[in-house]
Design a protein around this motif. Structure first.
Motif, PDB file in Angstrom:
ATOM      1  N   LYS A   1       0.902  -1.720   0.518  1.00  0.00           N
ATOM      2  CA  LYS A   1      -0.114  -0.502  -0.203  1.00  0.00           C
ATOM      3  C   LYS A   1       1.033   1.427  -0.221  1.00  0.00           C
ATOM      4  CE  LYS A   1      -3.720   1.926   2.081  1.00  0.00           C
ATOM      5  NZ  LYS A   1      -4.279   3.288   1.940  1.00  0.00           N
ATOM      6  N   CYS A   2       2.027   1.001   0.836  1.00  0.00           N
ATOM      7  CA  CYS A   2       3.004   2.350   0.812  1.00  0.00           C
ATOM      8  C   CYS A   2       3.802   2.247  -0.967  1.00  0.00           C
ATOM      9  CB  CYS A   2       3.799   2.025   2.163  1.00  0.00           C
ATOM     10  SG  CYS A   2       5.090   3.227   1.587  1.00  0.00           S
ATOM     11  N   MET A   3       3.905   1.371  -0.928  1.00  0.00           N
ATOM     12  CA  MET A   3       4.701   1.646  -2.503  1.00  0.00           C
ATOM     13  C   MET A   3       3.303   2.011  -3.681  1.00  0.00           C
ATOM     14  SD  MET A   3       6.856  -1.312  -2.704  1.00  0.00           S
ATOM     15  CE  MET A   3       7.769  -1.179  -4.279  1.00  0.00           C
ATOM     16  N   TYR A   4       2.407   1.315  -3.577  1.00  0.00           N
ATOM     17  CA  TYR A   4       1.190   2.108  -4.810  1.00  0.00           C
ATOM     18  C   TYR A   4       1.132   3.718  -4.165  1.00  0.00           C
ATOM     19  CZ  TYR A   4      -2.889   3.471  -6.436  1.00  0.00           C
ATOM     20  OH  TYR A   4      -4.466   4.011  -6.800  1.00  0.00           O
ATOM     21  N   ASP A   5       0.530   4.511  -2.338  1.00  0.00           N
ATOM     22  CA  ASP A   5       0.658   5.535  -2.026  1.00  0.00           C
ATOM     23  C   ASP A   5       2.321   6.328  -2.671  1.00  0.00           C
ATOM     24  OD1 ASP A   5      -1.598   5.235  -1.406  1.00  0.00           O
ATOM     25  OD2 ASP A   5      -0.801   5.084   0.873  1.00  0.00           O
ATOM     26  N   TYR A   6       3.056   5.649  -2.941  1.00  0.00           N
ATOM     27  CA  TYR A   6       4.340   6.694  -3.066  1.00  0.00           C
ATOM     28  C   TYR A   6       4.432   7.059  -4.313  1.00  0.00           C
ATOM     29  CZ  TYR A   6       9.294   7.800  -4.065  1.00  0.00           C
ATOM     30  OH  TYR A   6       9.964   8.714  -3.923  1.00  0.00           O
ATOM     31  N   ASP A   7       3.724   5.549  -5.337  1.00  0.00           N
ATOM     32  CA  ASP A   7       3.987   5.930  -7.491  1.00  0.00           C
ATOM     33  C   ASP A   7       2.584   5.414  -7.877  1.00  0.00           C
ATOM     34  OD1 ASP A   7       4.676   6.688  -9.665  1.00  0.00           O
ATOM     35  OD2 ASP A   7       6.559   5.320  -9.734  1.00  0.00           O
ATOM     36  N   PRO A   8       1.629   6.029  -7.826  1.00  0.00           N
ATOM     37  CA  PRO A   8       0.145   5.146  -7.997  1.00  0.00           C
ATOM     38  C   PRO A   8       0.978   4.546 -10.011  1.00  0.00           C
ATOM     39  CG  PRO A   8      -0.724   7.048  -7.136  1.00  0.00           C
ATOM     40  CD  PRO A   8       0.785   6.913  -6.832  1.00  0.00           C
ATOM     41  N   LYS A   9       0.791   5.882 -10.041  1.00  0.00           N
ATOM     42  CA  LYS A   9       1.275   5.381 -11.823  1.00  0.00           C
ATOM     43  C   LYS A   9       2.313   4.197 -12.395  1.00  0.00           C
ATOM     44  CE  LYS A   9       2.864   7.895 -16.070  1.00  0.00           C
ATOM     45  NZ  LYS A   9       3.449   9.057 -16.761  1.00  0.00           N
ATOM     46  N   ASN A  10       3.476   3.939 -11.413  1.00  0.00           N
ATOM     47  CA  ASN A  10       4.368   3.450 -11.493  1.00  0.00           C
ATOM     48  C   ASN A  10       3.704   1.778 -11.457  1.00  0.00           C
ATOM     49  OD1 ASN A  10       5.443   3.847 -13.654  1.00  0.00           O
ATOM     50  ND2 ASN A  10       7.190   5.456 -12.035  1.00  0.00           N
ATOM     51  N   PHE A  11       3.362   1.799 -10.155  1.00  0.00           N
ATOM     52  CA  PHE A  11       2.753   0.213  -8.761  1.00  0.00           C
ATOM     53  C   PHE A  11       1.581  -0.069  -9.808  1.00  0.00           C
ATOM     54  CE2 PHE A  11       0.464  -2.006  -6.102  1.00  0.00           C
ATOM     55  CZ  PHE A  11       1.048  -2.556  -5.660  1.00  0.00           C
ATOM     56  N   LYS A  12       0.771   0.660  -9.965  1.00  0.00           N
ATOM     57  CA  LYS A  12      -1.052  -0.286 -10.157  1.00  0.00           C
ATOM     58  C   LYS A  12      -0.485  -1.581  -9.579  1.00  0.00           C
ATOM     59  CE  LYS A  12      -1.768   1.730 -14.842  1.00  0.00           C
ATOM     60  NZ  LYS A  12      -3.118   2.233 -14.288  1.00  0.00           N
ATOM     61  N   ILE A  13      -0.307  -2.684 -10.270  1.00  0.00           N
ATOM     62  CA  ILE A  13      -0.445  -4.525 -10.131  1.00  0.00           C
ATOM     63  C   ILE A  13       0.905  -5.042 -10.041  1.00  0.00           C
ATOM     64  CG2 ILE A  13      -0.784  -5.590 -11.429  1.00  0.00           C
ATOM     65  CD1 ILE A  13      -1.651  -6.435  -8.114  1.00  0.00           C
ATOM     66  N   LYS A  14       1.966  -3.532 -10.814  1.00  0.00           N
ATOM     67  CA  LYS A  14       3.159  -4.372 -11.809  1.00  0.00           C
ATOM     68  C   LYS A  14       4.108  -4.495 -10.162  1.00  0.00           C
ATOM     69  CE  LYS A  14       2.513  -1.393 -15.225  1.00  0.00           C
ATOM     70  NZ  LYS A  14       3.027   0.019 -15.727  1.00  0.00           N
ATOM     71  N   ASP A  15       4.714  -3.924  -9.470  1.00  0.00           N
ATOM     72  CA  ASP A  15       5.491  -3.673  -8.446  1.00  0.00           C
ATOM     73  C   ASP A  15       5.263  -5.615  -7.772  1.00  0.00           C
ATOM     74  OD1 ASP A  15       6.585  -1.344  -9.060  1.00  0.00           O
ATOM     75  OD2 ASP A  15       5.482  -0.376  -7.344  1.00  0.00           O
ATOM     76  N   LEU A  16       4.125  -5.877  -7.496  1.00  0.00           N
ATOM     77  CA  LEU A  16       3.716  -7.460  -6.879  1.00  0.00           C
ATOM     78  C   LEU A  16       4.028  -7.701  -7.862  1.00  0.00           C
ATOM     79  CD1 LEU A  16       0.901  -6.477  -5.159  1.00  0.00           C
ATOM     80  CD2 LEU A  16       2.774  -6.869  -4.342  1.00  0.00           C
TER      81      LEU A  16
END
Length: 280
Positions: free
Chosen positions: A120-135
């Motif tokens: 959730k922190c990673m999403y909040d930090y950079d929603p554009k790049n996170f999406k589901i990709k980081d997972l």
């Protein structure tokens, strides 16, 4: 599920292939944690439902990407995976998010909570790049490769070197070896035709097939395998691969024990076409 397309890399596949392959990992973690699509299907849009099973679903994803060490998220392992698997134009952004959120886990003792709040922190930090990709990105690539490896020739699949394939397969091997108490001496040369007739080795092979979602009712399922071939394989080799599968899958029916049946079916696949048989 949103997946990336890095056209200039060795992982270049169609968007549809990536999308279909990503479903394998999702299918593995959803039933393990008893979550529905409604609960986890919009994580990439920032919908993080604060329920225990959702938290453990996120932890399952991280575990499959080999970034959980001693029941904790390991920052160094995350960076290593990013360096190895991510396209150059995304590495810095993902690393920045990981760096920003690396201490979130110190607030929680439970791996499910740690994974959930870190994501959730990673999403909040950079929603554009996170999406589901980081997972999902790392596990998608591993699952894509593994689906192709077991039944086909590497030169027609992802155009990767054997060394690259070997590195990519490590994640599945690392999951199934400890589960079945096998050593590398016992399973490290299966792709060279060394099939030790020991029950833990047999169950290791069954574990690999189970993780790539080609089992139904504890048996290799020809339709599931064929579906993967139709989705992932180049047209010019599909029929040859299916022919080998049709020949060897019935072998398992000679054995009552699931592990034995799958073991001898896999050995048949090797014997039928040794040069194209690759196994972690």
């Amino acid at each position: 599920m949103l997946c990336f397309m890095h056209y200039q890399s060795i992982y270049a596949m169609t968007r549809q292939q990536l999308k279909n392959s990503g479903k394998l990992m999702k299918k593995s973690c959803m039933p393990k944690n008893d979550v529905t699509e409604e609960q986890v299907g919009q994580i990439e849009q920032g919908k993080f439902i604060e329920e225990r099973n959702v938290m453990c679903y996120v932890a399952c994803v991280y575990s499959m990407t080999q970034v959980v060490k001693n029941n904790k998220l390991n920052h160094e392992a995350v960076i290593k995976q990013v360096d190895m698997m991510f396209p150059p134009d995304m590495k810095d952004a993902v690393k920045a998010a990981a760096e920003n959120c690396k201490d979130i886990g110190k607030k929680y003792k439970d791996i499910c909570e740690v994974s959930y709040w870190t994501a959730k922190c990673m999403y909040d930090y950079d929603p554009k790049n996170f999406k589901i990709k980081d997972l999902f990105r790392m596990s998608q690539l591993h699952n894509i490769v593994l689906c192709v490896l077991l039944f086909t020739n590497i030169h027609f699949s992802l155009q990767m070197s054997k060394e690259q394939l070997k590195k990519t397969m490590t994640i599945m091997k690392n999951q199934c070896m400890p589960k079945n108490g096998v050593t590398n001496d016992e399973v490290g040369e299966i792709d060279q035709g060394v099939f030790l007739e020991e029950h833990n080795v047999m169950c290791y092979i069954a574990c690999i097939y189970k993780n790539i979602q080609v089992l139904r009712n504890n048996r290799l399922d020809k339709d599931l395998i064929t579906r993967q071939i139709d989705i992932l394989y180049p047209a010019e080799i599909k029929e040859a691969v299916k022919k080998s599968v049709r020949k060897c899958i019935p072998v398992q029916n000679l054995y009552e024990d699931t592990c034995e049946g799958i073991f001898y079916a896999a050995r048949c696949l090797y014997a039928d076409d040794p040069s194209n048989f690759i196994f972690p």
